[in-house]
Write an enzyme that holds these catalytic residues in place. Structure first.
Site, short mmCIF file in Angstrom:
data_model
loop_
_atom_site.label_atom_id
_atom_site.label_comp_id
_atom_site.label_asym_id
_atom_site.label_seq_id
_atom_site.Cartn_x
_atom_site.Cartn_y
_atom_site.Cartn_z
N ASP A 164 -5.72 -0.34 -2.03
CA ASP A 164 -6.55 -1.19 -2.90
C ASP A 164 -7.81 -1.68 -2.21
O ASP A 164 -7.94 -1.65 -0.99
CB ASP A 164 -5.74 -2.43 -3.29
CG ASP A 164 -5.58 -3.39 -2.10
OD1 ASP A 164 -5.16 -2.93 -1.01
OD2 ASP A 164 -5.89 -4.58 -2.25
N PHE A 174 -13.74 3.29 4.11
CA PHE A 174 -12.76 2.50 3.36
C PHE A 174 -12.28 3.30 2.17
O PHE A 174 -13.06 3.75 1.34
CB PHE A 174 -13.35 1.16 2.91
CG PHE A 174 -12.26 0.20 2.53
CD1 PHE A 174 -11.64 -0.58 3.50
CD2 PHE A 174 -11.82 0.11 1.22
CE1 PHE A 174 -10.59 -1.42 3.16
CE2 PHE A 174 -10.78 -0.73 0.87
CZ PHE A 174 -10.17 -1.50 1.84
N VAL A 175 -10.97 3.52 2.11
CA VAL A 175 -10.43 4.38 1.05
C VAL A 175 -9.58 3.58 0.06
O VAL A 175 -9.03 2.52 0.40
CB VAL A 175 -9.59 5.54 1.64
CG1 VAL A 175 -10.46 6.50 2.40
CG2 VAL A 175 -8.46 5.02 2.52
N LYS A 194 -6.58 6.50 10.69
CA LYS A 194 -8.01 6.30 10.98
C LYS A 194 -8.11 5.99 12.47
O LYS A 194 -8.28 4.85 12.88
CB LYS A 194 -8.47 5.06 10.20
CG LYS A 194 -9.65 5.24 9.27
CD LYS A 194 -10.19 3.89 8.84
CE LYS A 194 -9.90 3.57 7.40
NZ LYS A 194 -10.53 2.29 6.96
N ARG A 225 -5.16 0.68 -7.05
CA ARG A 225 -3.93 1.24 -6.47
C ARG A 225 -3.37 2.40 -7.30
O ARG A 225 -2.69 3.28 -6.79
CB ARG A 225 -2.84 0.17 -6.37
CG ARG A 225 -3.11 -0.92 -5.33
CD ARG A 225 -1.85 -1.73 -5.09
NE ARG A 225 -2.10 -2.99 -4.41
CZ ARG A 225 -2.20 -3.15 -3.10
NH1 ARG A 225 -2.08 -2.11 -2.30
NH2 ARG A 225 -2.41 -4.34 -2.57
N GLY A 229 0.76 -1.25 0.00
CA GLY A 229 0.00 0.00 0.00
C GLY A 229 0.79 1.29 0.00
O GLY A 229 0.32 2.31 -0.52
N ASP A 250 -5.04 1.61 10.61
CA ASP A 250 -6.45 1.34 10.89
C ASP A 250 -6.53 0.80 12.33
O ASP A 250 -6.44 1.58 13.27
CB ASP A 250 -6.91 0.33 9.82
CG ASP A 250 -8.41 0.11 9.81
OD1 ASP A 250 -9.15 1.06 10.07
OD2 ASP A 250 -8.84 -1.02 9.53
#
Ligand code: IMP
Ligand code: MG
Length: 177
Positions: free
Chosen positions: A158, A151-152, A130, A164, A43, A102
């Protein structure tokens, strides 16, 4: 997973401006430290690439891939290293680059694993935070944006390995069955 981009949360210009700002202070902090920049795969790859080019200081860049495993309905907090660093970080200044924190479970364990290798210092820089979802006792040293519990996707992040490549960060809305 099928779905739509519900809304653009941060445009490429907003991301670029925040990165320039963060890179300036990180470059100042690390300019004489020859840090090991640890990009967490997958990510953080785009964020890391943009950030280090703005920092423009001597550094070593390396990659690590960690993922949670164990009970698949409840995040167990166990972490498996799928791809380890090539660099020996003993005595080095380490800066972990994350896309998003997260629950914090993955990063908590990753930090524990890397600290056992006795780096001179270890800090965490995350693009997104977050905090409302945090269960592990961990916080970034640098965060570029704090976001709500959505959810981003995009800019490296992704859903089921898609999106992505988007140059912006969007909120993903799954399509109902
Ligand atoms: P954590 O262990 O719950 O903090 O989550 C770790 C990883 O899950 C993050 O580094 C991301 O790669 C991924 N992740 C968490 N939230 C999102 C999201 O909203 N979009 C995409 N990936 C996410
Ligand atoms: Mg990540």
């Amino acid at each position: 997973m099928k779905g739509n981009i519900k809304e653009i949360l941060f445009t490429r210009e907003q991301i670029r401006d925040k990165i320039a700002e963060a890179a300036r202070s990180l470059a100042e902090e690390y300019k004489d430290k020859d840090p090991v920049i640890v990009c967490t795969l997958k990510g953080a790859f785009i964020f890391c690439a943009d950030l280090i080019r703005e920092m423009d200081i001597p550094c070593t860049v390396d990659f690590i891939s960690a993922s949670s495993y164990g009970d698949d309905t409840v995040s167990s907090g166990n972490v498996m290293i799928k791809k380890d660093l090539d660099t020996d970080i003993k005595g080095r200044h380490v800066l972990i680059i994350e896309d998003i924190i997260d629950s914090g479970n993955t990063l908590y364990k990753l930090k524990e694993i890397l600290l056992k290798r006795n780096p001179a210092s270890l800090k965490i820089c995350t693009l997104l935070d977050k905090p409302s979802r945090r269960t592990a006792d961990i916080n970034p040293d640098v965060r570029l944006f704090t976001i709500p519990d959505k959810f981003v996707i995009g800019y490296g992040m992704d859903v089921a390995e898609k999106y992505r490549q988007l140059p912006y960060i969007g909120i993903f809305e799954p399509l109902g069955e």
